[in-house]
Design an enzyme around this catalytic site. Structure first.
Site, PDB file in Angstrom:
ATOM      1  N   PHE A 190       0.835  -1.196   0.000  1.00 26.48           N
ATOM      2  CA  PHE A 190       0.000   0.000   0.000  1.00 26.48           C
ATOM      3  C   PHE A 190       0.873   1.250   0.000  1.00 26.48           C
ATOM      4  O   PHE A 190       2.050   1.215   0.360  1.00 26.48           O
ATOM      5  CB  PHE A 190      -0.938  -0.002   1.226  1.00 26.48           C
ATOM      6  CG  PHE A 190      -0.217   0.039   2.549  1.00 26.48           C
ATOM      7  CD1 PHE A 190       0.035   1.246   3.184  1.00 26.48           C
ATOM      8  CD2 PHE A 190       0.215  -1.132   3.154  1.00 26.48           C
ATOM      9  CE1 PHE A 190       0.711   1.281   4.398  1.00 26.48           C
ATOM     10  CE2 PHE A 190       0.874  -1.112   4.370  1.00 26.48           C
ATOM     11  CZ  PHE A 190       1.127   0.104   5.004  1.00 26.48           C
ATOM     12  N   CYS A 191       0.263   2.357  -0.433  1.00 27.60           N
ATOM     13  CA  CYS A 191       0.926   3.661  -0.410  1.00 27.60           C
ATOM     14  C   CYS A 191      -0.146   4.727  -0.237  1.00 27.60           C
ATOM     15  O   CYS A 191      -1.314   4.421  -0.008  1.00 27.60           O
ATOM     16  CB  CYS A 191       1.746   3.887  -1.671  1.00 27.60           C
ATOM     17  SG  CYS A 191       0.768   3.848  -3.193  1.00 27.60           S
ATOM     18  N   THR A 192       0.206   5.979  -0.354  1.00 29.31           N
ATOM     19  CA  THR A 192      -0.715   7.074  -0.042  1.00 29.31           C
ATOM     20  C   THR A 192      -1.937   7.084  -0.947  1.00 29.31           C
ATOM     21  O   THR A 192      -3.074   7.048  -0.485  1.00 29.31           O
ATOM     22  CB  THR A 192       0.003   8.432  -0.126  1.00 29.31           C
ATOM     23  OG1 THR A 192       1.182   8.395   0.676  1.00 29.31           O
ATOM     24  CG2 THR A 192      -0.912   9.551   0.359  1.00 29.31           C
ATOM     25  N   GLY A 194      -1.970   5.212  -4.155  1.00 31.69           N
ATOM     26  CA  GLY A 194      -2.027   4.049  -5.025  1.00 31.69           C
ATOM     27  C   GLY A 194      -0.983   3.997  -6.117  1.00 31.69           C
ATOM     28  O   GLY A 194      -0.680   2.921  -6.641  1.00 31.69           O
ATOM     29  N   ILE A 219      -4.131   4.654   0.785  1.00 28.39           N
ATOM     30  CA  ILE A 219      -4.557   4.967   2.151  1.00 28.39           C
ATOM     31  C   ILE A 219      -5.649   6.030   2.154  1.00 28.39           C
ATOM     32  O   ILE A 219      -6.591   5.961   2.943  1.00 28.39           O
ATOM     33  CB  ILE A 219      -3.357   5.456   2.985  1.00 28.39           C
ATOM     34  CG1 ILE A 219      -2.245   4.405   2.992  1.00 28.39           C
ATOM     35  CG2 ILE A 219      -3.781   5.772   4.419  1.00 28.39           C
ATOM     36  CD1 ILE A 219      -0.887   4.958   3.402  1.00 28.39           C
TER      37      ILE A 219
END
Length: 311
Positions: A190-192, A194, A219
């Site tokens: 996952f990241c901020t 996508g 997120i």
């Protein structure tokens, strides 16, 4: 297009209704003439109330912009008309102006991994927030936060691994050094917003991993859609604008950014002797010289003076 080309456009002083609409967006899509798109974006943003950063490359577009709703709607529609019809797109709000200027950057990549991958052709399994909760609750899943160390510090998912990277360019080395013997495992990343996971999942699949998953919309989408009582998120999500971090409902959080090192600082850390606004915090107090701190103090004084002038 080996070097970054960055151009600035003027921005109005404030958004309407004293609230800024913040739009985070990206899409991997072939752009035949990135320089031409950059110029037409520059021409557009000169006429509307907008600040932030957009990155244009041959592989697509990425960025976060802020302005009044009319300006956000205008640039959103412009990009749709340009063929970006499948953007990952999210709006949130900021009470204060979240960026100083409007920048349009021309780069080789819209998010810099430094390794050639094919996110349009080879990508992991997308999961919505509910599916994500079900997956990461399983014991046999390796959960990896693909963001940088200072982002991880502000908050992350329960049980997530911190690769301890300072930049996304370091992630391929982490994969090859730390995950090479785990290619048959389920890997969730996952990241901020996508975009980094589009490339990181493509990288893992390219490296021979079998089951790779990522959180669709990142997120920010998770915090927007997931009620706190059902959330597996812990802490706040670092964002690259004046808000520093956001929490559930994509509401502004309690962290402040140390302007000397960029790390998020909690209210408790701001109360420590190491913290001097705009000059130092617990994460950098011993990493800068007194001469550098004096320079930070001068910069901070100029920022305060400029704000008073605007008032």
């Amino acid at each position: 297009m080996n070097a970054t080309v960055e151009q600035l456009a003027p921005v109005a002083a404030q958004a309407t209704d004293n609230q800024w609409v913040v739009a985070a967006l990206y899409q991997f899509r072939e752009v035949s003439d990135p320089a031409d798109l950059q110029q037409r974006l520059l021409d557009l943003v000169k006429t509307i109330n907008l600040c932030g950063t957009l990155i244009v490359a041959g592989e697509g577009i990425n960025g976060t912009v802020a302005g009044d709703q009319q300006a956000i709607d205008t640039i959103h529609q412009f990009l749709i008309d340009e063929g970006f019809t499948a953007m990952e797109y999210k709006e949130s709000f900021s009470h204060d102006k979240p960026f100083r200027k409007m920048k349009i950057k021309l780069k080789k990549e819209i998010v810099t991994l430094g390794v050639e991958v094919k996110p349009r052709d080879l990508v992991g399994h997308y999961l919505n927030p509910e599916e994500w909760n079900e997956l990461i609750a399983q014991d046999d899943v390796i959960l990896i936060d693909t963001r940088n160390d200072y982002e991880y510090k502000a908050g992350t998912f329960k049980g997530a691994i911190d690769p301890k990277t300072e930049t996304f360019r370091e992630f391929p080395d982490y994969v090859r050094q730390q995950l090479a013997d785990k290619k048959d495992k389920k890997v969730a990343m996952f990241c901020t917003g996508g975009i980094r996971c589009e490339k990181s999942t493509s990288l893992l699949l390219q490296e021979g991993f079998k089951e790779v998953y990522h959180l669709k919309g990142g997120i920010l989408k998770y915090l927007e859609e997931t009620p706190p009582e059902k959330s597996l998120w812990e802490g706040e999500c670092f964002v690259f604008d004046g808000r520093t971090a956001v929490t559930h409902g994509v509401q502004e959080g309690i962290h402040e950014k140390c302007h000397a090192c960029g790390w998020p600082v909690t209210p408790e850390e701001q109360a420590l002797p190491s913290y001097e606004h705009g000059v130092s915090c617990i994460h950098c107090i011993d990493k800068t010289t007194e001469k550098q701190k004096q320079g930070f103090r001068m910069r901070q004084a100029q920022i305060v003076a400029a704000k008073r002038k605007r008032l």
